[in-house]
Design a protein around this motif. Structure first.
Motif, PDB file in Angstrom:
ATOM      1  N   LEU A  71       0.834  -1.202   0.000  1.00  0.00           N
ATOM      2  CA  LEU A  71       0.000   0.000   0.000  1.00  0.00           C
ATOM      3  C   LEU A  71       0.871   1.255   0.000  1.00  0.00           C
ATOM      4  O   LEU A  71       0.596   2.214  -0.738  1.00  0.00           O
ATOM      5  CB  LEU A  71      -0.933  -0.011   1.202  1.00  0.00           C
ATOM      6  N   ALA A  72       1.913   1.253   0.821  1.00  0.00           N
ATOM      7  CA  ALA A  72       2.770   2.439   0.915  1.00  0.00           C
ATOM      8  C   ALA A  72       3.478   2.726  -0.404  1.00  0.00           C
ATOM      9  O   ALA A  72       3.559   3.888  -0.843  1.00  0.00           O
ATOM     10  CB  ALA A  72       3.793   2.249   2.042  1.00  0.00           C
ATOM     11  N   LEU A  73       3.994   1.679  -1.041  1.00  0.00           N
ATOM     12  CA  LEU A  73       4.712   1.880  -2.298  1.00  0.00           C
ATOM     13  C   LEU A  73       3.787   2.369  -3.402  1.00  0.00           C
ATOM     14  O   LEU A  73       4.145   3.258  -4.191  1.00  0.00           O
ATOM     15  CB  LEU A  73       5.398   0.575  -2.716  1.00  0.00           C
ATOM     16  N   ARG A  74       2.578   1.810  -3.480  1.00  0.00           N
ATOM     17  CA  ARG A  74       1.656   2.248  -4.524  1.00  0.00           C
ATOM     18  C   ARG A  74       1.141   3.661  -4.271  1.00  0.00           C
ATOM     19  O   ARG A  74       1.056   4.486  -5.195  1.00  0.00           O
ATOM     20  CB  ARG A  74       0.506   1.260  -4.652  1.00  0.00           C
ATOM     21  N   ILE A  75       0.792   3.957  -3.033  1.00  0.00           N
ATOM     22  CA  ILE A  75       0.346   5.315  -2.708  1.00  0.00           C
ATOM     23  C   ILE A  75       1.474   6.308  -2.960  1.00  0.00           C
ATOM     24  O   ILE A  75       1.263   7.379  -3.554  1.00  0.00           O
ATOM     25  CB  ILE A  75      -0.132   5.392  -1.248  1.00  0.00           C
ATOM     26  N   GLY A  76       2.684   5.956  -2.518  1.00  0.00           N
ATOM     27  CA  GLY A  76       3.816   6.845  -2.747  1.00  0.00           C
ATOM     28  C   GLY A  76       4.098   7.061  -4.222  1.00  0.00           C
ATOM     29  O   GLY A  76       4.422   8.185  -4.646  1.00  0.00           O
ATOM     30  N   ALA A  77       3.977   6.002  -5.018  1.00  0.00           N
ATOM     31  CA  ALA A  77       4.224   6.128  -6.455  1.00  0.00           C
ATOM     32  C   ALA A  77       3.206   7.052  -7.109  1.00  0.00           C
ATOM     33  O   ALA A  77       3.569   7.937  -7.904  1.00  0.00           O
ATOM     34  CB  ALA A  77       4.190   4.748  -7.111  1.00  0.00           C
ATOM     35  N   PHE A  78       1.929   6.875  -6.787  1.00  0.00           N
ATOM     36  CA  PHE A  78       0.911   7.725  -7.393  1.00  0.00           C
ATOM     37  C   PHE A  78       1.031   9.168  -6.915  1.00  0.00           C
ATOM     38  O   PHE A  78       0.811  10.105  -7.690  1.00  0.00           O
ATOM     39  CB  PHE A  78      -0.492   7.180  -7.104  1.00  0.00           C
ATOM     40  N   ALA A  79       1.366   9.361  -5.649  1.00  0.00           N
ATOM     41  CA  ALA A  79       1.554  10.719  -5.137  1.00  0.00           C
ATOM     42  C   ALA A  79       2.715  11.402  -5.864  1.00  0.00           C
ATOM     43  O   ALA A  79       2.627  12.582  -6.245  1.00  0.00           O
ATOM     44  CB  ALA A  79       1.804  10.689  -3.631  1.00  0.00           C
ATOM     45  N   THR A  80       3.801  10.654  -6.069  1.00  0.00           N
ATOM     46  CA  THR A  80       4.949  11.204  -6.790  1.00  0.00           C
ATOM     47  C   THR A  80       4.584  11.528  -8.236  1.00  0.00           C
ATOM     48  O   THR A  80       4.968  12.589  -8.775  1.00  0.00           O
ATOM     49  CB  THR A  80       6.119  10.215  -6.752  1.00  0.00           C
ATOM     50  N   LEU A  81       3.833  10.634  -8.875  1.00  0.00           N
ATOM     51  CA  LEU A  81       3.438  10.865 -10.266  1.00  0.00           C
ATOM     52  C   LEU A  81       2.498  12.062 -10.384  1.00  0.00           C
ATOM     53  O   LEU A  81       2.561  12.816 -11.363  1.00  0.00           O
ATOM     54  CB  LEU A  81       2.781   9.607 -10.838  1.00  0.00           C
ATOM     55  N   LEU A  82       1.624  12.244  -9.400  1.00  0.00           N
ATOM     56  CA  LEU A  82       0.767  13.436  -9.416  1.00  0.00           C
ATOM     57  C   LEU A  82       1.614  14.705  -9.339  1.00  0.00           C
ATOM     58  O   LEU A  82       1.340  15.692 -10.032  1.00  0.00           O
ATOM     59  CB  LEU A  82      -0.221  13.392  -8.251  1.00  0.00           C
ATOM     60  N   ASP A  83       2.627  14.684  -8.508  1.00  0.00           N
ATOM     61  CA  ASP A  83       3.514  15.839  -8.393  1.00  0.00           C
ATOM     62  C   ASP A  83       4.253  16.115  -9.691  1.00  0.00           C
ATOM     63  O   ASP A  83       4.451  17.271 -10.081  1.00  0.00           O
ATOM     64  CB  ASP A  83       4.538  15.601  -7.270  1.00  0.00           C
ATOM     65  N   ARG A  84       4.666  15.046 -10.375  1.00  0.00           N
ATOM     66  CA  ARG A  84       5.520  15.215 -11.555  1.00  0.00           C
ATOM     67  C   ARG A  84       4.742  15.334 -12.863  1.00  0.00           C
ATOM     68  O   ARG A  84       5.220  15.969 -13.809  1.00  0.00           O
ATOM     69  CB  ARG A  84       6.499  14.040 -11.652  1.00  0.00           C
ATOM     70  N   THR A  85       3.580  14.701 -12.945  1.00  0.00           N
ATOM     71  CA  THR A  85       2.867  14.663 -14.229  1.00  0.00           C
ATOM     72  C   THR A  85       1.442  15.180 -14.160  1.00  0.00           C
ATOM     73  O   THR A  85       0.794  15.301 -15.196  1.00  0.00           O
ATOM     74  CB  THR A  85       2.813  13.218 -14.773  1.00  0.00           C
TER      75      THR A  85
END
Length: 276
Positions: free
Chosen positions: A141-155
């Motif tokens: 859960l942490a890795l997927r949430i972190g990945a999507f949060a990072t992608l929202l910031d970048r893209t």
């Protein structure tokens, strides 16, 4: 056509076979109330995975759309990347009934706590969750949430495309244990659904690649999408090798765990491909 004593339902309309397989995928992989289609056989029967997986990429797309929409709405409302990503993951878990997460937890407990194939399978059958399973769920859960949060910031909004493509590629990649390994339990779920046949695999692979290209046309970088595909495939093959070494075959839990690690790997690949 009759196979192994089972007769395929007669097509009631053009493309009925594909529609039946799509409906079977949606019922098997989610809790969506998919009604019986005209001319379809028993909608509650165990799906025949020799042909059904050809529509799995499209089913993955459909199952991912609600989460992608929640991600966009939450982001648009100004909830921030972390809350938007968390809500999107929560919707996805609700739709699938935590099917894949359950498999991941069981595999983590079994592979981590058992010392023999027999003991590992015994632990995997236990409905209780142990320390290995709990840690695996938190990390997933942490890795997927972190990945999507990072992608929202970048893209920005393109993160929704990443969610959809990760769902498509991870479910397709999770067919690897079914294809490469025999069932570890002769009477288990992995044996009951059958093994995907070559034509179904070719269609599923082609459809997954086509949908990936659609996501690229919609805004995802080609290099990032290609890395997602490669990472998902590598993760699925690694999980397959681990299952072979640990229990000598595959189970439904192994397939669920394979989907989880493939999705995480795909998302990490995309994050790595997009500059901060």
């Amino acid at each position: 056509m009759e196979r192994d004593g089972r007769r395929d339902p007669e097509p009631a309309f053009p493309g009925a076979g594909l529609a039946y397989d799509l409906a079977a995928c949606l019922r098997f992989y989610s809790r969506l109330p998919v009604p019986a289609l005209p001319g379809e056989g028993d909608p509650h029967a165990v799906p025949d995975f020799r042909a059904v997986p050809r529509m799995l990429p499209l089913a993955g797309l459909i199952l991912a759309v609600p989460g992608a929409l929640v991600l966009l709405v939450a982001w648009g409302l100004g909830l921030g990347p972390f809350l938007a990503a968390t809500l999107a993951i929560a919707i996805g878990v609700a739709i699938t009934g935590a099917l894949h997460e359950d498999g991941l937890a069981d595999v983590a407990d079994g592979f981590g706590g058992g010392t023999t194939p027999e003991r590992r399978l015994e632990i995997m059958r236990d409905s209780r969750i142990g320390a290995y399973g709990g840690v695996a769920l938190v990390l997933s859960l942490a890795l997927r949430i972190g990945a999507f949060a990072t992608l929202l910031d970048r893209t920005g909004a393109d993160a929704a495309l990443a969610l959809i493509l990760a769902a498509i590629l991870s479910r397709t990649a999770a067919l690897a244990p079914m294809v490469l390994l025999a069932p570890a339990r002769p009477g288990g779920a992995g044996a009951a659904v059958g093994r995907p046949e070559r034509p179904a695999l070719l269609v599923a692979t082609g459809l997954a690649v086509l949908l990936a290209l659609v996501c690229v046309a919609a805004g995802l970088p080609f290099g990032g999408a290609a890395l997602m595909l490669g990472m998902a495939t590598a993760a699925a093959l690694a999980m397959t090798a681990l299952a072979r070494a640990s229990i000598g075959g595959q189970t439904g839990d192994v397939i669920g765990a394979c989907q989880q690690v493939a999705e995480i790997a795909a998302l990490l690949g995309l994050v790595a491909a997009i500059p901060a």
